[in-house]
Design an enzyme around this catalytic site. Structure first.
Site, PDB file in Angstrom:
ATOM      1  N   ASP A 157    -114.546 -43.780 -55.172  1.00 16.68           N
ATOM      2  CA  ASP A 157    -115.942 -43.894 -55.239  1.00 16.68           C
ATOM      3  C   ASP A 157    -116.412 -43.847 -56.464  1.00 16.68           C
ATOM      4  O   ASP A 157    -115.663 -43.787 -57.388  1.00 16.68           O
ATOM      5  CB  ASP A 157    -116.569 -42.685 -54.529  1.00 16.68           C
ATOM      6  CG  ASP A 157    -117.958 -43.033 -54.012  1.00 16.68           C
ATOM      7  OD1 ASP A 157    -118.663 -43.245 -54.757  1.00 16.68           O
ATOM      8  OD2 ASP A 157    -117.931 -42.998 -52.607  1.00 16.68           O
ATOM      9  N   LYS A 189    -121.181 -55.056 -53.240  1.00 17.21           N
ATOM     10  CA  LYS A 189    -120.159 -55.568 -52.664  1.00 17.21           C
ATOM     11  C   LYS A 189    -119.397 -56.589 -53.572  1.00 17.21           C
ATOM     12  O   LYS A 189    -117.994 -56.547 -53.804  1.00 17.21           O
ATOM     13  CB  LYS A 189    -120.205 -55.931 -51.349  1.00 17.21           C
ATOM     14  CG  LYS A 189    -120.796 -55.003 -50.199  1.00 17.21           C
ATOM     15  CD  LYS A 189    -120.660 -55.121 -48.979  1.00 17.21           C
ATOM     16  CE  LYS A 189    -121.191 -54.313 -47.946  1.00 17.21           C
ATOM     17  NZ  LYS A 189    -120.588 -53.007 -47.697  1.00 17.21           N
ATOM     18  N   ASN A 235    -122.882 -55.276 -32.311  1.00 12.62           N
ATOM     19  CA  ASN A 235    -124.240 -54.956 -32.702  1.00 12.62           C
ATOM     20  C   ASN A 235    -125.356 -55.961 -32.206  1.00 12.62           C
ATOM     21  O   ASN A 235    -126.437 -55.867 -31.960  1.00 12.62           O
ATOM     22  CB  ASN A 235    -124.643 -55.072 -34.390  1.00 12.62           C
ATOM     23  CG  ASN A 235    -123.823 -53.673 -34.709  1.00 12.62           C
ATOM     24  OD1 ASN A 235    -123.706 -52.717 -34.171  1.00 12.62           O
ATOM     25  ND2 ASN A 235    -123.429 -53.464 -36.067  1.00 12.62           N
ATOM     26  N   HIS A 245    -114.619 -54.148 -39.016  1.00 15.15           N
ATOM     27  CA  HIS A 245    -116.047 -53.407 -39.020  1.00 15.15           C
ATOM     28  C   HIS A 245    -115.651 -52.243 -37.782  1.00 15.15           C
ATOM     29  O   HIS A 245    -115.364 -52.176 -36.721  1.00 15.15           O
ATOM     30  CB  HIS A 245    -116.893 -54.059 -37.952  1.00 15.15           C
ATOM     31  CG  HIS A 245    -118.302 -53.655 -37.934  1.00 15.15           C
ATOM     32  ND1 HIS A 245    -118.961 -53.862 -36.809  1.00 15.15           N
ATOM     33  CD2 HIS A 245    -118.818 -52.668 -38.389  1.00 15.15           C
ATOM     34  CE1 HIS A 245    -120.145 -53.275 -36.740  1.00 15.15           C
ATOM     35  NE2 HIS A 245    -120.123 -52.440 -37.640  1.00 15.15           N
ATOM     36  N   VAL A 252    -118.652 -49.620 -49.427  1.00 15.33           N
ATOM     37  CA  VAL A 252    -119.967 -49.337 -50.299  1.00 15.33           C
ATOM     38  C   VAL A 252    -120.991 -49.567 -49.715  1.00 15.33           C
ATOM     39  O   VAL A 252    -121.409 -50.077 -48.552  1.00 15.33           O
ATOM     40  CB  VAL A 252    -119.483 -49.858 -51.664  1.00 15.33           C
ATOM     41  CG1 VAL A 252    -118.261 -49.564 -52.393  1.00 15.33           C
ATOM     42  CG2 VAL A 252    -119.704 -51.429 -51.654  1.00 15.33           C
ATOM     43  N   SER A 267    -121.788 -54.215 -41.749  1.00 17.87           N
ATOM     44  CA  SER A 267    -122.383 -54.170 -40.599  1.00 17.87           C
ATOM     45  C   SER A 267    -123.252 -55.237 -40.297  1.00 17.87           C
ATOM     46  O   SER A 267    -123.574 -55.812 -39.265  1.00 17.87           O
ATOM     47  CB  SER A 267    -122.763 -52.864 -40.047  1.00 17.87           C
ATOM     48  OG  SER A 267    -123.542 -52.349 -40.814  1.00 17.87           O
ATOM     49  N   GLU A 290    -114.047 -53.980 -34.713  1.00 16.87           N
ATOM     50  CA  GLU A 290    -114.334 -55.264 -34.644  1.00 16.87           C
ATOM     51  C   GLU A 290    -113.687 -56.028 -35.591  1.00 16.87           C
ATOM     52  O   GLU A 290    -114.262 -55.797 -37.112  1.00 16.87           O
ATOM     53  CB  GLU A 290    -115.948 -55.423 -34.779  1.00 16.87           C
ATOM     54  CG  GLU A 290    -116.367 -56.829 -33.863  1.00 16.87           C
ATOM     55  CD  GLU A 290    -117.900 -56.560 -33.847  1.00 16.87           C
ATOM     56  OE1 GLU A 290    -118.578 -55.609 -34.440  1.00 16.87           O
ATOM     57  OE2 GLU A 290    -118.378 -57.342 -33.154  1.00 16.87           O
ATOM     58  N   MET A 311    -118.388 -43.791 -43.649  1.00 21.56           N
ATOM     59  CA  MET A 311    -117.562 -44.550 -43.099  1.00 21.56           C
ATOM     60  C   MET A 311    -116.199 -44.629 -43.845  1.00 21.56           C
ATOM     61  O   MET A 311    -115.238 -44.510 -43.375  1.00 21.56           O
ATOM     62  CB  MET A 311    -118.055 -45.885 -43.180  1.00 21.56           C
ATOM     63  CG  MET A 311    -119.333 -46.382 -42.360  1.00 21.56           C
ATOM     64  SD  MET A 311    -119.222 -45.775 -40.597  1.00 21.56           S
ATOM     65  CE  MET A 311    -118.073 -46.826 -39.819  1.00 21.56           C
TER      66      MET A 311
HETATM   67  P1  NAD Z   1    -122.815 -44.396 -47.470  1.00 26.20           P
HETATM   68  O1  NAD Z   1    -123.803 -44.433 -48.110  1.00 26.20           O
HETATM   69  O2  NAD Z   1    -122.412 -42.993 -46.414  1.00 26.20           O
HETATM   70  O3  NAD Z   1    -121.501 -44.436 -48.293  1.00 26.20           O
HETATM   71  C1  NAD Z   1    -121.390 -45.458 -49.281  1.00 26.20           C
HETATM   72  C2  NAD Z   1    -120.595 -45.196 -50.575  1.00 26.20           C
HETATM   73  O4  NAD Z   1    -120.049 -46.230 -51.455  1.00 26.20           O
HETATM   74  C3  NAD Z   1    -121.207 -43.900 -51.348  1.00 26.20           C
HETATM   75  O5  NAD Z   1    -120.126 -42.789 -51.333  1.00 26.20           O
HETATM   76  C4  NAD Z   1    -121.310 -44.650 -52.687  1.00 26.20           C
HETATM   77  O6  NAD Z   1    -121.445 -43.431 -53.673  1.00 26.20           O
HETATM   78  C5  NAD Z   1    -120.039 -45.520 -52.819  1.00 26.20           C
HETATM   79  N1  NAD Z   1    -120.449 -46.668 -53.531  1.00 26.20           N
HETATM   80  C6  NAD Z   1    -121.355 -47.290 -53.609  1.00 26.20           C
HETATM   81  N2  NAD Z   1    -121.203 -48.268 -54.976  1.00 26.20           N
HETATM   82  C7  NAD Z   1    -119.747 -48.099 -55.271  1.00 26.20           C
HETATM   83  C8  NAD Z   1    -119.078 -48.751 -56.176  1.00 26.20           C
HETATM   84  N3  NAD Z   1    -119.701 -49.849 -56.921  1.00 26.20           N
HETATM   85  N4  NAD Z   1    -117.865 -48.157 -56.223  1.00 26.20           N
HETATM   86  C9  NAD Z   1    -117.536 -47.319 -55.504  1.00 26.20           C
HETATM   87  N5  NAD Z   1    -118.205 -46.620 -54.608  1.00 26.20           N
HETATM   88  C10 NAD Z   1    -119.494 -46.883 -54.550  1.00 26.20           C
HETATM   89  O7  NAD Z   1    -122.643 -45.642 -46.445  1.00 26.20           O
HETATM   90  P2  NAD Z   1    -121.857 -45.790 -45.103  1.00 26.20           P
HETATM   91  O8  NAD Z   1    -122.705 -45.382 -44.035  1.00 26.20           O
HETATM   92  O9  NAD Z   1    -120.591 -44.997 -45.312  1.00 26.20           O
HETATM   93  O10 NAD Z   1    -121.898 -47.388 -45.013  1.00 26.20           O
HETATM   94  C11 NAD Z   1    -120.652 -48.201 -45.896  1.00 26.20           C
HETATM   95  C12 NAD Z   1    -120.591 -49.556 -45.494  1.00 26.20           C
HETATM   96  O11 NAD Z   1    -120.295 -49.223 -44.071  1.00 26.20           O
HETATM   97  C13 NAD Z   1    -121.896 -50.464 -45.360  1.00 26.20           C
HETATM   98  O12 NAD Z   1    -121.364 -51.753 -45.723  1.00 26.20           O
HETATM   99  C14 NAD Z   1    -122.413 -50.216 -44.013  1.00 26.20           C
HETATM  100  O13 NAD Z   1    -123.225 -51.225 -43.393  1.00 26.20           O
HETATM  101  C15 NAD Z   1    -121.199 -50.191 -43.212  1.00 26.20           C
HETATM  102  N6  NAD Z   1    -120.974 -49.591 -41.944  1.00 26.20           N
HETATM  103  C16 NAD Z   1    -122.044 -48.443 -41.440  1.00 26.20           C
HETATM  104  C17 NAD Z   1    -121.942 -47.822 -40.360  1.00 26.20           C
HETATM  105  C18 NAD Z   1    -122.811 -46.513 -40.083  1.00 26.20           C
HETATM  106  O14 NAD Z   1    -122.790 -46.358 -39.042  1.00 26.20           O
HETATM  107  N7  NAD Z   1    -123.301 -46.056 -40.992  1.00 26.20           N
HETATM  108  C19 NAD Z   1    -121.120 -48.553 -39.607  1.00 26.20           C
HETATM  109  C20 NAD Z   1    -120.427 -49.683 -39.680  1.00 26.20           C
HETATM  110  C21 NAD Z   1    -120.552 -50.151 -40.802  1.00 26.20           C
END
Ligand code: NAD
Length: 733
Positions: free
Chosen positions: A357, A421, A514, A464, A414, A443, A476, A338
């Site tokens: 990251d 978070k 959702n 979102h 993250v 989400s 959103e 994301m």
């Molecule tokens: P992901 O696992 O692909 O990416 C998360 C990233 O955050 C990773 O690269 C990780 O290294 C990094 N990270 C973790 N802890 C960290 C920190 N302390 N400092 C810096 N970076 C850190 O996850 P994603 O699918 O991209 O989801 C991220 C967020 O978006 C979540 O909250 C998820 O619920 C939300 N989201 C996901 C979707 C989806 O379809 N995947 C849709 C909407 C919202």
């Protein structure tokens, strides 16, 4: 206020310039059409005028017809609405036909005055239909320009002669992608397709148009369809080749639209019937089918949601009064799927982005995501090498929070873990200025809870995004309990910058989109558990206009994600949790190692290339088919009401504050049957009383999840509609 100005040159060439005051893009109104008509009359009546150039005073030619006008035509027609629309459309045909015939003798086809269209940029809808009525179309060599007839995308079809003229110009087969899919082209592609005649350097646009006007002969002005012996390219329906086209097109249209989009069918009828009669009769047929589409509630609802209300939301209909909050420097924390997508869309919109990251490798991988998208754009000639370099230069990939100094907005993406978070929130706040707005892309986690980690909860908000970020149009925005007006304005201004469509909702489990989509997926799983044939479940959904059946959608989003969400929701809800039946299906699938498309095995089977090959045969052994099977309508009602009742509850609970957002968000967020205009428009279409009656029936057979919400019952008793009861939705705080 004039939309068109008329200037006669000393060489006898009159220039009609379209420049609607106070708008960045020309749109056609009835008053505009009347002005254009008067100028054409002047030019045709003036013996010293040799010809006419119709051009634009803006960077683009025109974005299309103001669809509010057509909607108003219908409203003002009252009991005679169909007649009002038909007469209005025919009046436009008369003007465009006058341009096309340009005063020539109808028998000898001689003596007309050349009228050309010179487009500096984009020409869409009537912005192409008007040029199509001219004798030659010049378009500036502007790669950003879009040429096409996108009407079908909002539930209508080109009704300003565009359907009839394009089919006669290109043939039904070649015109199909432009009419049936609303395909847009850049000028070069539009020329290659034969839609326009010349692509010329911008600086030469008017000179080249003028030279053509002065040199044009009588024969240059006669459209092929007005010339003797005209034959439609590719053949008419009774020609053997034409027959093949039309039979194929009917099947293709039905296959793609499942018969739920009245515009596609009407378009095809207009083309088919129009092909067998003289041109002027074909225009009349086009107008009749156009009227029939305009009178169909589906088209009205689609125009309202996908054109009028979508536009209003994008222009900030629910933006609180706050000074301009344009984002200058964005911090994105978490460069995963994301975060990387968010960084790309922001950098692509011209915003400087710091992408953070935990490791440099992960941050770089996030930036490489942008590179990948841009490279694909280059391969498809949509992006230049310079543009790629510019966009990438805007993204700083780092592990150093100090680089966030000066950011005015942060989007955190993250891991979905409140502790992670919270730690990130504290770290960011230590690095940025006191007035920076902090947004989380969570989400599932409540914004109000996450905001506790912030020292400025009024500056904490949810933004979102949906996956994949670069493709999905909806964003959103979620207000936590403490979220202040400036944070909402910031989020809305950001969404506007990245050219997406926002909805603003209040904080509650799963927010809005959702919250509504999960019951749809669960209902699909329940049906399967009950022994309903999976093909019936999937086809029932598609036949009612859902782009994906529930089982396919679970496969796409992944079964393990479903399991994770189900477990977390059950833990949070305890005894009230309603979805054990569907969970059993998901958990069993996960136990079989079938996690969906991503591992090539889910409710569907996939081949080695990851292509779906059909529903997985193992489903029948575990979920034996019940006998008898329910009828199609019952399955459809279950799948639709699972979603729309949740939308109504979201409105009752105050999560949604504006039904326009509920409808637009449903279509853009999870593809809710676009033909319906969204859940509230659909309920208005069938009527609250009928909806309650269906719910009561479903409650008896399938349980209390279908209980009609009090709001719906109240509306049923008063004979109300959502769009009248909530017409004057107050501006959100
Ligand atoms: P992901 O696992 O692909 O990416 C998360 C990233 O955050 C990773 O690269 C990780 O290294 C990094 N990270 C973790 N802890 C960290 C920190 N302390 N400092 C810096 N970076 C850190 O996850 P994603 O699918 O991209 O989801 C991220 C967020 O978006 C979540 O909250 C998820 O619920 C939300 N989201 C996901 C979707 C989806 O379809 N995947 C849709 C909407 C919202």
């Amino acid at each position: 206020m004039t939309d068109f100005t008329y200037v006669k040159g000393s060489d006898g060439v009159a220039t009609i310039t379209w420049d609607v005051p106070g708008k960045s893009m020309n749109v056609m109104s009835l008053a505009g059409f009347a002005e254009l008509d008067a100028h054409i009359d002047t030019a045709l009546a003036d013996p010293t005028v040799k010809g006419v150039i119709i051009t634009s005073g803006k960077a683009d030619f025109a974005g299309g017809m103001d669809l509010n006008v057509i909607a108003r035509m219908k409203e003002e027609g009252g009991a005679q609405a169909a007649k009002a629309v038909f007469d209005g459309v025919m009046a436009m045909h008369v003007i465009l036909r006058k341009i096309e015939r340009a005063g020539m003798d109808p028998k000898t086809l001689k003596g007309g005055k050349p009228i050309v269209a010179a487009l500096p940029g984009t020409g869409l809808g009537i912005g192409l239909e008007l040029p199509l009525a001219c004798h030659r179309i010049f378009v500036a060599d502007n790669p950003k320009a879009r040429i096409g007839l996108p009407e079908i995308m909002v539930g209508i079809f080109p009704g300003g002669g565009g359907t009839t003229r394009l089919v006669r110009k290109l043939g039904a087969m070649a015109a199909a992608p432009f009419l049936l899919e609303g395909k847009l082209s850049d000028p070069k592609a539009a020329k290659a397709a034969g839609i326009i005649d010349e692509v010329v350097p911008s600086a030469d646009l008017l000179t080249r148009a003028r030279a053509w006007v002065l040199a044009a002969s009588d024969a240059d002005l006669v459209k092929p369809w007005d010339a003797k012996g005209y034959k439609m390219p590719g053949g008419t329906p009774y020609h053997p080749a034409g027959f093949m086209t039309f039979v194929g097109a009917s099947a293709m249209v039905l296959g793609q639209t499942m018969g739920v989009y009245p515009a596609a069918k009407a378009l095809l009828s207009a083309v088919y019937e129009g092909a067998m009669v003289p041109f002027d009769t074909a225009l009349k047929i086009e107008a009749r089918w156009f009227t029939s589409v305009m009178m169909n509630p589906s088209s009205g609802a689609m125009i309202r949601s996908l054109f009028i209300n979508k536009g209003a939301l994008e222009k900030g209909a629910n933006r609180p009064d706050a000074p301009d909050q344009t984002v200058k420097k964005l911090g994105v924390i978490g460069a995963g799927m994301m975060g990387a997508g968010i960084a790309y869309v922001a950098a692509n919109a011209g915003i400087a982005v710091v992408l953070v990251d935990a490791t440099q490798e992960a941050a770089d991988r996030g930036k490489a995501h942008s590179e990948g998208i841009l490279d694909k754009g280059i391969a498809r000639r949509k992006v230049t090498v310079e543009k790629k370099a510019e966009v990438l230069a805007r993204i700083t990939a780092t592990t150093d929070y100090a680089a966030l100094a000066g950011c005015d907005l942060i989007v955190e993406a993250v891991f979905e873990d409140p502790k992670v978070k919270a730690a990130v929130t504290a770290k960011v706040e230590a690095a940025v200025g006191a007035d920076c707005i902090f947004a989380t892309n969570t989400s599932t986690l409540p914004i109000t809870e996450l905001a506790r980690a912030s020292t400025h909860p009024d500056q904490f908000i949810g933004i979102h995004f949906f996956s994949p970020v670069d493709k999905m149009a909806l964003v959103e925005i979620i207000r936590g309990k403490a979220t202040g007006a400036r944070a909402v304005a910031k989020a809305l201004d950001f969404v506007r910058q990245i050219r997406k469509t926002p909805i603003v909702v209040n904080d509650a489990r799963f927010f809005y989109a959702n919250r509504c989509i999960i019951p749809y997926l669960n209902e699909g799983a329940r049906l399967l558990a009950e022994g309903v044939e999976p093909a019936l479940i999937e086809n029932a959904a598609k036949l009612v206009g859902m782009p994906l059946g529930p089982l396919q959608l679970v496969d796409e989003t992944s079964i393990d994600l479903g399991v994770k969400i189900a477990k977390a929701t059950k833990a949070a809800m305890g005894a009230d949790y309603p979805d054990d039946t569907s969970d059993a299906v998901l958990f069993w699938m996960a136990d079989q190692g079938r996690l969906g498309r991503k591992n090539g095995a889910g409710f569907y089977a996939y081949d080695a290339q990851g292509k779906r090959t059909g529903l997985w045969e193992g489903l029948e052994a575990h979920f034996p088919h019940a006998s008898p099977q329910p009828d199609l309508t019952e399955v459809q009602h279950r799948l639709l009401f699972a979603q729309v009742l949740e939308a109504v509850r979201a409105l009752e609970d105050g999560v949604l504050t504006d039904i326009r957002e509920g409808d637009v968000g449903a279509i853009l967020g999870w593809g809710f049957a676009p033909w319906s205009g969204g859940p509230f428009s659909w309920l208005d279409m069938i009527g609250a009383a009928r909806a309650v009656e269906i719910c009561d029936g479903l409650t008896v057979t399938h349980g209390p999840r279908f209980t009609a919400p009090a709001l719906l019952r109240d509306m049923a008793s008063k004979g109300e509609q959502f769009y009248t009861r909530f017409a004057a939705t107050p501006k959100a705080a």
